[in-house]
Structures are given as structure tokens and as C-alpha cells.
Design an enzyme around this catalytic site. Structure first.
Site, PDB file in Angstrom:
ATOM      1  CE  LYS A  69      -3.570  -2.037   2.996  1.00  0.00           C
ATOM      2  NZ  LYS A  69      -4.211  -1.910   4.343  1.00  0.00           N
ATOM      3  CD  GLU A 134       8.418  -1.060  -2.550  1.00  0.00           C
ATOM      4  OE1 GLU A 134       7.734  -0.260  -1.883  1.00  0.00           O
ATOM      5  OE2 GLU A 134       8.657  -2.224  -2.188  1.00  0.00           O
ATOM      6  CG  ASP A 135       6.699   2.444   0.620  1.00  0.00           C
ATOM      7  OD1 ASP A 135       7.379   1.486   0.182  1.00  0.00           O
ATOM      8  OD2 ASP A 135       6.017   2.342   1.663  1.00  0.00           O
ATOM      9  CG  ASP A 138      14.515  -0.776   5.859  1.00  0.00           C
ATOM     10  OD1 ASP A 138      15.675  -1.055   6.172  1.00  0.00           O
ATOM     11  OD2 ASP A 138      13.704  -0.303   6.672  1.00  0.00           O
ATOM     12  N   GLY A 140      16.390  -3.883   1.010  1.00  0.00           N
ATOM     13  CA  GLY A 140      16.464  -4.144  -0.425  1.00  0.00           C
ATOM     14  C   GLY A 140      16.210  -5.604  -0.775  1.00  0.00           C
ATOM     15  CB  THR A 142      11.079  -6.980  -0.434  1.00  0.00           C
ATOM     16  OG1 THR A 142      11.082  -7.310   0.958  1.00  0.00           O
ATOM     17  CG2 THR A 142       9.734  -7.332  -1.023  1.00  0.00           C
ATOM     18  CE  LYS A 166      14.099   3.353   7.118  1.00  0.00           C
ATOM     19  NZ  LYS A 166      13.406   2.725   8.257  1.00  0.00           N
ATOM     20  CG  PHE A 187       9.650   3.381  11.408  1.00  0.00           C
ATOM     21  CD1 PHE A 187       9.978   2.161  10.832  1.00  0.00           C
ATOM     22  CD2 PHE A 187       8.343   3.828  11.329  1.00  0.00           C
ATOM     23  CE1 PHE A 187       9.014   1.393  10.191  1.00  0.00           C
ATOM     24  CE2 PHE A 187       7.374   3.070  10.687  1.00  0.00           C
ATOM     25  CZ  PHE A 187       7.707   1.848  10.121  1.00  0.00           C
ATOM     26  CB  VAL A 188      10.266   8.216   7.708  1.00  0.00           C
ATOM     27  CG1 VAL A 188      11.531   8.891   8.174  1.00  0.00           C
ATOM     28  CG2 VAL A 188      10.560   7.237   6.580  1.00  0.00           C
ATOM     29  NE  ARG A 200      -1.151   2.051   4.751  1.00  0.00           N
ATOM     30  CZ  ARG A 200      -0.037   1.366   4.468  1.00  0.00           C
ATOM     31  NH1 ARG A 200       0.917   1.932   3.776  1.00  0.00           N
ATOM     32  NH2 ARG A 200       0.114   0.128   4.896  1.00  0.00           N
TER      33      ARG A 200
HETATM   34  N1  HPA Z   1       8.629   3.600   7.407  1.00  0.00           N
HETATM   35  C1  HPA Z   1       7.563   2.908   6.928  1.00  0.00           C
HETATM   36  N2  HPA Z   1       7.670   1.703   6.377  1.00  0.00           N
HETATM   37  C2  HPA Z   1       8.900   1.172   6.288  1.00  0.00           C
HETATM   38  C3  HPA Z   1      10.035   1.838   6.770  1.00  0.00           C
HETATM   39  C4  HPA Z   1       9.889   3.123   7.355  1.00  0.00           C
HETATM   40  O1  HPA Z   1      10.858   3.774   7.831  1.00  0.00           O
HETATM   41  N3  HPA Z   1      11.088   1.020   6.516  1.00  0.00           N
HETATM   42  C5  HPA Z   1      10.581  -0.101   5.918  1.00  0.00           C
HETATM   43  N4  HPA Z   1       9.274  -0.018   5.776  1.00  0.00           N
HETATM   44 MG    MG Z   2       4.835  -0.634   5.197  1.00  0.00          MG
END
Ligand code: HPA
Ligand code: MG
Length: 218
Positions: A69, A134-135, A138, A140, A142, A166, A187-188, A200
Site C-alpha cells: 500500500k 515503491e515507497d 530498506d 532491499g 524484497t 534508507k 522510522f519515517v 498514511r
Molecule cells: N517507514 C515505513 N515503512 C517502512 C520503513 C519506514 O521507515 N522502513 C521499511 N518499511
Molecule cells: Mg509498510
């Protein structure tokens, strides 16, 4: 070929901005520490990424593949900018979209197995220029696994656009082709990135507070 993509680098020392300088939903006011990447900056960087993506991929039908998502905001805004380029240029190409979710089965972290949920049959990617959106990257792990999987369907080209990457010692060394921002190992949340499904519904990318972590912990 873009091997080490340049991007906006946010240093470990970056303090971000006081929450009171921006508009934050009241229900999150005590759950966030700082505004880290304001929404406007995300937009401006996304506009530029759209241009770079079109320069590299715009010669052939693009399938834009949104990883849900967390990717939905970046995907929607990125595609709006790509559409703007297409309608204002002498050169344009058709773009189709698809949406997937990834479930990882990683009991043993070294054998990152994933399951792709939803979306059309992956054979629709054959011969296409595939843009995975992708958002955040992290570790990598996946994304590496997803790329291996997609390769089996013989796309003409596969590129990955990630809003965030990240800087983490847990990284397997994977670097996407298009990166919005490189961020410290914190964590953001916000702009569709969640903490247990919360945040979200927040425009800016923010750092979560201890109160927020406690309040929304699983
Ligand atoms: N925030 C939200 N989702 C995530 C993060 C994060 O810093 N790292 C991996 N998934
Ligand atoms: Mg997530």
C-alpha cells in the site's frame, strides 16, 4: 544505464522542522517528532523523477507497477507528472498501470521468498518497459527477490523508482534506478508510509515520536 542514481541526500544530522510550522492532522499531533520531508518538496522531487524516467523509458510502452500500500501516493503523483510530460510533448507513449502487494515469507532471512498478490497475470509484462514504483527501499531484500521473479517473464526493461532509500547497515546493497531521497536509518511515516497502518493519512514525511510508537504498536 543508471547504476548509482543520484538523489536528494538527507544527512544524519538533519533535524527536520517543528510540527507547528506545517499543517498536521490534529489526531497525530502528539504522535510525531518532526516534519522530515515536507509534502511540497516531495512533489518537486517527483516532478524531476518523472522527467528522468521518461528520458530513460519513454521509447516504448510502459507498464507502471505500483507496490501497495505504501507506494500509492508516490505512484499517483509520479504518474500525474509523467502524464503532464506526455500531453505537452511531441513524443509520447502509452502507459498502462497495475497494482500488486507483496507478502514476504522470511522465516529464514537469507532466503527471502515473496508472494505477489493481486495485479494482472505477470505475463502481461512480457516485452514491456516495466516501472516498479515503491515507497521505500530498506534492506532491499524484497525488491531483489521481486526483480528475480519478474525477469522470468522477459520484460523488455525493468526499472525501479523508489521515493526513499534508507541508509542502513542491514542493506544488501541494492540501489534502485530512480530515487527521490536517501534518508537516515530512522522510522519515517506519512505520504502513504505507515506504522501498523497508521499515518498514511498524513501529507508530509515525518519521524514518529515515542508516544506514537506506543499508541499504535501492534
Ligand atoms: N517507514 C515505513 N515503512 C517502512 C520503513 C519506514 O521507515 N522502513 C521499511 N518499511
Ligand atoms: Mg509498510
Amino acid at each position: 544505464m543508471a547504476t548509482s542514481s543520484s538523489c536528494v541526500v538527507i544527512s544524519d544530522e538533519e533535524q527536520g522542522y517543528d510540527l507547528d510550522l506545517f499543517c498536521i492532522p490534529k489526531h497525530y499531533s502528539s504522535d510525531l517528532e518532526r516534519v522530515y520531508i515536507p509534502h511540497g518538496l516531495i512533489q518537486d522531487r517527483t516532478e524531476r523523477l518523472a522527467r528522468e524516467i521518461m528520458n530513460e523509458m519513454g521509447g516504448h510502452h510502459i507498464v507502471a507497477l505500483c507496490v501497495l500500500k505504501g507506494g500509492y501516493k508516490f505512484f499517483a503523483d509520479l504518474l500525474d507528472y509523467i502524464k503532464a510530460l506526455n500531453r505537452n510533448s511531441d513524443r509520447s507513449i502509452p502507459m498502462t498501470v497495475d497494482f500488486i502487494r507483496l507478502k514476504s515469507y522470511c522465516n529464514d532471512q537469507s532466503t527471502g521468498e515473496i508472494k505477489v498478490i493481486g495485479g494482472d497475470d505477470l505475463s502481461t509484462l512480457t516485452g514491456k518497459n516495466v516501472l516498479i514504483v515503491e515507497d521505500i527501499i530498506d534492506t532491499g531484500k524484497t525488491m531483489k527477490t521481486l526483480l528475480e521473479l519478474l525477469k522470468q517473464y522477459n520484460p523488455k526493461m525493468v526499472k525501479v523508482a523508489s521515493l526513499l532509500v534508507k541508509r542502513t547497515p542491514r542493506s544488501v546493497g541494492y540501489r534502485p534506478d530512480f530515487v527521490g531521497f536517501e534518508v537516515p536509518d530512522k522510522f519515517v511515516v506519512g505520504y502513504a508510509l505507515d506504522y501498523n497502518e497508521y499515518f498514511r493519512d498524513l501529507n508530509h514525511i515525518c519521524v514518529i515520536s515515542d508516544t506514537g510508537k506506543e499508541k499504535y504498536k501492534a
